[in-house]
Design a protein around this motif. Sequence first.
Motif, PDB file in Angstrom:
ATOM      1  N   UNK B 104    -112.347 -61.110 111.932  1.00 51.35           N
ATOM      2  CA  UNK B 104    -111.554 -59.878 111.809  1.00 51.35           C
ATOM      3  C   UNK B 104    -111.401 -59.457 110.348  1.00 51.35           C
ATOM      4  N   UNK B 107    -114.197 -57.309 109.238  1.00 50.94           N
ATOM      5  CA  UNK B 107    -114.032 -55.914 109.655  1.00 50.94           C
ATOM      6  C   UNK B 107    -113.157 -55.161 108.642  1.00 50.94           C
ATOM      7  N   UNK B 108    -112.040 -55.804 108.278  1.00 56.95           N
ATOM      8  CA  UNK B 108    -111.124 -55.197 107.303  1.00 56.95           C
ATOM      9  C   UNK B 108    -111.831 -54.947 105.972  1.00 56.95           C
ATOM     10  N   UNK B 110    -114.928 -54.591 105.321  1.00 58.36           N
ATOM     11  CA  UNK B 110    -115.954 -53.551 105.411  1.00 58.36           C
ATOM     12  C   UNK B 110    -115.347 -52.170 105.199  1.00 58.36           C
ATOM     13  N   UNK B 111    -114.253 -51.898 105.892  1.00 60.22           N
ATOM     14  CA  UNK B 111    -113.597 -50.597 105.742  1.00 60.22           C
ATOM     15  C   UNK B 111    -113.069 -50.440 104.318  1.00 60.22           C
ATOM     16  N   UNK B 142    -103.010 -56.577 106.893  1.00 62.71           N
ATOM     17  CA  UNK B 142    -104.325 -56.879 107.477  1.00 62.71           C
ATOM     18  C   UNK B 142    -104.348 -58.104 108.368  1.00 62.71           C
TER      19      UNK B 142
END
Lengths: 143, 143
Positions: B104, B107-108, B110-111, B142
Amino acid sequence: MSDILHRIGIDAKPENVFAPLTTIEGLRGWWVSNTNGNAAHGGLINFGFCDMQVIAAEPDQLVHWRCTRGPEEWVNTDVIFQLEWKQDQTIVLFRHANWKEPVEFMHHCSTKWATVLIGLRRGLEGGAFTAFPDDTKISGSWR
Amino acid sequence: MSDILHRIGIDAKPENVFAPLTTIEGLRGWWVSNTNGNAAHGGLINFGFCDMQVIAAEPDQLVHWRCTRGPEEWVNTDVIFQLEWKQDQTIVLFRHANWKEPVEFMHHCSTKWATVLIGLRRGLEGGAFTAFPDDTKISGSWR
């Protein structure tokens, strides 16, 4: 296979995030302003430059699309939104999965998805929705 | 292994993009405002929350860092910026490569990298630089 991954947290309940993912009016707000079709489970969504089949739409939890027409690198890829209410926000875990190769266009799309998801967050938190063609630009041209 | 990918196009010459990637002053502008160390080839950069060894710094073409300290998911990952002058813009192909698992936090990140790179673009095109702690927020928290 390669995946684009993103994560945002939105100050809105899961049902208020699920709605703009599964209604044409909602999709017109945050992604593509000329969206048509049916965004419910089993439907086909026409985003103009691509079509997405709605593989799953589990209320307030999961939306899964498969690309059936569009840029050739997108065809048969999957776009998946997982929603989870956590720490007073809806966490959106996003994947644009199953790219055949990590081509330059995939790099572009990864950055672009981030801007689109941040726009979804902004709109749901009271700011402006900025669907294409009013989207955030990340380059002069992508090719 | 999984990679975060991004691509931006900047209305600036490659040497003007290379400079903020390879100088402490530059890095303080677009990524982390309390950066210290040596950002040239062979140097070690201290970003506070992590250290990056500069594996390569080929003028106007390539910058390659390896994480030697930081969030455990980052240690031994690679951060790579490839620059190319194309269609009157500098294309930055970005990879944060060699994550062990697509967790996860990936994912954080990447943004977050997208917002940081867009901030680099904005700053180099005459807008505001917005390094941490003035960075674009993408969630309430996050974890």
